[in-house]
Design an enzyme around this catalytic site. Structure first.
Site, PDB file in Angstrom:
ATOM      1  N   ARG A  22       3.945  28.817  24.594  1.00 19.54           N
ATOM      2  CA  ARG A  22       4.340  27.095  24.130  1.00 19.54           C
ATOM      3  C   ARG A  22       5.445  26.965  23.367  1.00 19.54           C
ATOM      4  O   ARG A  22       6.200  27.885  23.216  1.00 19.54           O
ATOM      5  CB  ARG A  22       2.942  26.288  23.814  1.00 19.54           C
ATOM      6  CG  ARG A  22       1.546  26.555  24.814  1.00 19.54           C
ATOM      7  CD  ARG A  22       1.640  26.429  26.266  1.00 19.54           C
ATOM      8  NE  ARG A  22       0.622  26.369  26.528  1.00 19.54           N
ATOM      9  CZ  ARG A  22       0.116  26.770  27.945  1.00 19.54           C
ATOM     10  NH1 ARG A  22       1.373  26.798  28.804  1.00 19.54           N
ATOM     11  NH2 ARG A  22      -0.801  26.356  28.401  1.00 19.54           N
ATOM     12  N   ASN A  57       6.861  28.337  31.340  1.00 18.64           N
ATOM     13  CA  ASN A  57       6.481  27.040  31.819  1.00 18.64           C
ATOM     14  C   ASN A  57       6.548  25.789  30.821  1.00 18.64           C
ATOM     15  O   ASN A  57       5.461  25.529  30.471  1.00 18.64           O
ATOM     16  CB  ASN A  57       5.247  26.951  32.796  1.00 18.64           C
ATOM     17  CG  ASN A  57       3.964  27.731  32.018  1.00 18.64           C
ATOM     18  OD1 ASN A  57       4.167  28.238  30.887  1.00 18.64           O
ATOM     19  ND2 ASN A  57       2.732  27.262  32.457  1.00 18.64           N
ATOM     20  N   HIS A  78       3.139  33.457  40.371  1.00 18.05           N
ATOM     21  CA  HIS A  78       1.709  32.944  40.397  1.00 18.05           C
ATOM     22  C   HIS A  78       1.597  32.682  41.976  1.00 18.05           C
ATOM     23  O   HIS A  78       1.938  31.994  42.567  1.00 18.05           O
ATOM     24  CB  HIS A  78       1.988  31.397  39.864  1.00 18.05           C
ATOM     25  CG  HIS A  78       0.598  30.622  39.713  1.00 18.05           C
ATOM     26  ND1 HIS A  78      -0.250  30.638  38.678  1.00 18.05           N
ATOM     27  CD2 HIS A  78      -0.095  30.192  40.702  1.00 18.05           C
ATOM     28  CE1 HIS A  78      -1.140  30.209  38.913  1.00 18.05           C
ATOM     29  NE2 HIS A  78      -1.229  29.733  40.593  1.00 18.05           N
ATOM     30  N   ASP A 137      -2.645  36.019  30.113  1.00 20.33           N
ATOM     31  CA  ASP A 137      -2.501  34.705  30.572  1.00 20.33           C
ATOM     32  C   ASP A 137      -3.419  33.728  29.662  1.00 20.33           C
ATOM     33  O   ASP A 137      -3.547  32.726  29.838  1.00 20.33           O
ATOM     34  CB  ASP A 137      -3.174  34.417  32.005  1.00 20.33           C
ATOM     35  CG  ASP A 137      -2.683  33.249  32.471  1.00 20.33           C
ATOM     36  OD1 ASP A 137      -1.950  32.577  32.203  1.00 20.33           O
ATOM     37  OD2 ASP A 137      -3.454  32.723  33.519  1.00 20.33           O
TER      38      ASP A 137
END
Ligand code: NCD
Ligand code: ZN
Ligand code: ZN
Length: 347
Positions: free
Chosen positions: A18, A42, A137, A248
Site C-alpha cells: 500500500r 494496485n 491474477h 499476498d
C-alpha cells in the site's frame, strides 16, 4: 535442546505494501522477515509507468525502518494503454522486476486492468523478447462463471491462449488456489511458475463460511474446497522449482473488512514464517521450506539466493504475536491460522 531450522533469508514474491500511513505501519512487518519482495502495483491510482514505479520505490525506501535490509522489487500495472517502450525502458534501467496483469474487475483496485487482451499484445510480445516476467491474477470476471470456478476457467479461456500466442513469455500464476492451477503450472516449461500464499495452505472455504461468516478469511481468489488446499500443500512442500512463496499479504483496515461489502485480502506478513514452518512440519517437509521460501523464487527471477540466513526455533510454549496492527489508516487484523504457533522467527 530446542529444535531450530536455519534457512537463507526468505523472499516474498507477491506482497501488497500500500501507501502512506498503511505503508509505514506494514512495511516493518515484511522487512523484519524477508530480504526482497515483489511489490504489487494496485495502488489508487495504480503504478502504471516507469516514473510511477520510481516514485513508489522512493516512498517505500523513505518508510523503511532503520537498519532494515529489505529490497522492494517493483512491478508495473498493465493497462490497455501501457506503452511497450516505457516498460522496456523501466526494465533496462533495472527499475522493475515484473509487470502485473489484473483482469479488469477481478480483485481489489483492478478497474484499470485489462478487458481486451488483444490491446496488450504489443506489451506482451515486448516482454517475451526482453525476458520480463508477467505476474497474473488468474480469475475470469464473467458474472456467469461461479466464483469458485473462476481460476480454472481463466486458465482455459485466457492464460493458455495468451501463452500459446506469445511463445517465450515468462509467467507467474499468482496465488494459485486450485488443483487445476497446480496441474497447469506443472505442465509448463521453465517459463512458467506459480506462487502459493500462506493462508491458502491453511484455510479452505469452510473456514470462511461455516458456523458464521469470517471476513478476515475472505481474499481473492477465494479459498476453495479441502481437496484444493491439499493439492496446494503437496505442491508447496514438494520442493519443485516452479512453486514458491508469494504471501499476498494484503492489509485492509478492519472497518472495510467487517463491512456489508467487505474487502478481499488477508494480512499475513506478521506471522507467515511461523505458519509456514508449522505447515511444512506437519507435512514432514521442514527440509524443503528453504526451497519454497528462499530459493525457488529467486532462481525463477534470475536473482542470486540471499547471502544471509534466518533461524526458526521451535518453542515449548506457543509464541505470541499481535492479533492486530495499529496503522494511521485504521486497525488491521493479523491472519489467525486457528492453531497455536510454536516456531518463533529469530533474525
Ligand atoms: C489483494 C489486495 O487487497 O490488494 N486482495 C486479495 O484478496 N488477494 C489483491 C489481489 O492480490 O488479488
Ligand atoms: Zn490477485
Ligand atoms: Zn495480491
Amino acid at each position: 535442546m530446542s529444535q531450530t531450522l536455519t534457512l537463507r533469508r526468505p523472499d516474498d514474491w507477491h506482497l501488497h505494501l500500500r501507501d502512506g500511513a498503511m505503508l509505514e505501519a506494514v512495511l516493518p512487518e515484511s522487512a523484519r522477515h524477508f530480504g526482497r519482495a515483489i511489490i504489487m502495483p494496485n495502488l489508487v491510482p495504480p503504478v502504471v509507468t516507469g516514473a510511477d514505479a520510481r516514485a513508489y520505490r522512493t516512498r517505500i525506501m523513505e518508510a523503511m525502518p532503520t537498519g532494515a535490509c529489505f529490497t522492494p522489487l517493483m512491478t508495473l500495472y498493465l493497462t490497455e494503454d501501457t506503452d511497450p517502450a516505457d516498460v522496456a525502458a523501466a526494465h533496462r534501467a533495472g527499475l522493475i522486476s515484473a509487470v502485473k496483469l489484473y483482469p479488469a474487475g477481478a480483485t481489489t483496485n483492478s478497474h484499470s486492468g485489462v478487458r481486451d487482451f488483444d490491446k496488450v499484445r504489443g506489451v506482451l510480445e515486448k516482454m517475451a523478447e526482453i525476458g520480463l516476467t508477467l505476474c497474473v491474477h488468474g480469475e475470469v470476471t464473467d458474472p456467469a462463471v461461479d466464483i469458485f470456478d473462476r481460476e480454472a476457467v481463466f486458465i482455459d479461456r485466457v492464460l493458455d491462449p495468451v501463452r500459446r500466442k506469445t511463445p517465450g513469455l515468462r509467467v507467474v500464476m499468482e496465488h494459485v488456489t486450485t488443483s487445476e492451477g497446480i496441474a497447469y503450472a506443472r505442465a509448463g516449461g521453465d517459463d512458467l511458475a506459480a506462487t502459493i500464499t500462506t493462508h491458502h495452505l491453511v484455510i479452505n472455504r469452510n473456514h470462511i463460511l461455516a458456523g458464521g461468516i469470517r471476513p478476515h478469511y475472505y481474499c481473492l481468489p477465494v479459498a476453495k474446497r479441502e481437496t484444493h488446499r491439499l493439492a496446494l500443500r503437496e505442491a508447496a512442500t514438494s520442493g519443485e522449482a516452479r512453486f514458491f512463496l508469494g504471501t499476498d499479504s494484503a492489509p485492509h483496515p478492519d472497518h472495510l473488512k467487517e463491512h456489508p461489502c467487505g474487502c478481499a485480502g488477508c494480512f499475513t506478513a506478521t506471522n507467515t514464517m511461523s505458519i509456514l514452518a508449522h505447515v511444512f512440519e506437519e507435512e514432514g517437509a521442514l527440509d524443503r521450506l528453504e526451497r519454497f521460501a528462499s530459493l525457488n523464487g529467486a532462481a525463477f527471477y534470475g536473482l542470486p539466493p540471499a547471502e544471509t540466513t534466518v533461524t526458526l526455533e521451535k518453542r515449548a510454549e506457543p509464541c505470541a504475536y499481535p492479533a492486530k496492527i495499529e496503522t494511521g489508516a485504521g486497525t488491521v487484523t493479523v491472519f489467525d491460522p486457528g492453531f497455536p504457533l510454536y516456531w518463533a522467527f529469530k533474525d
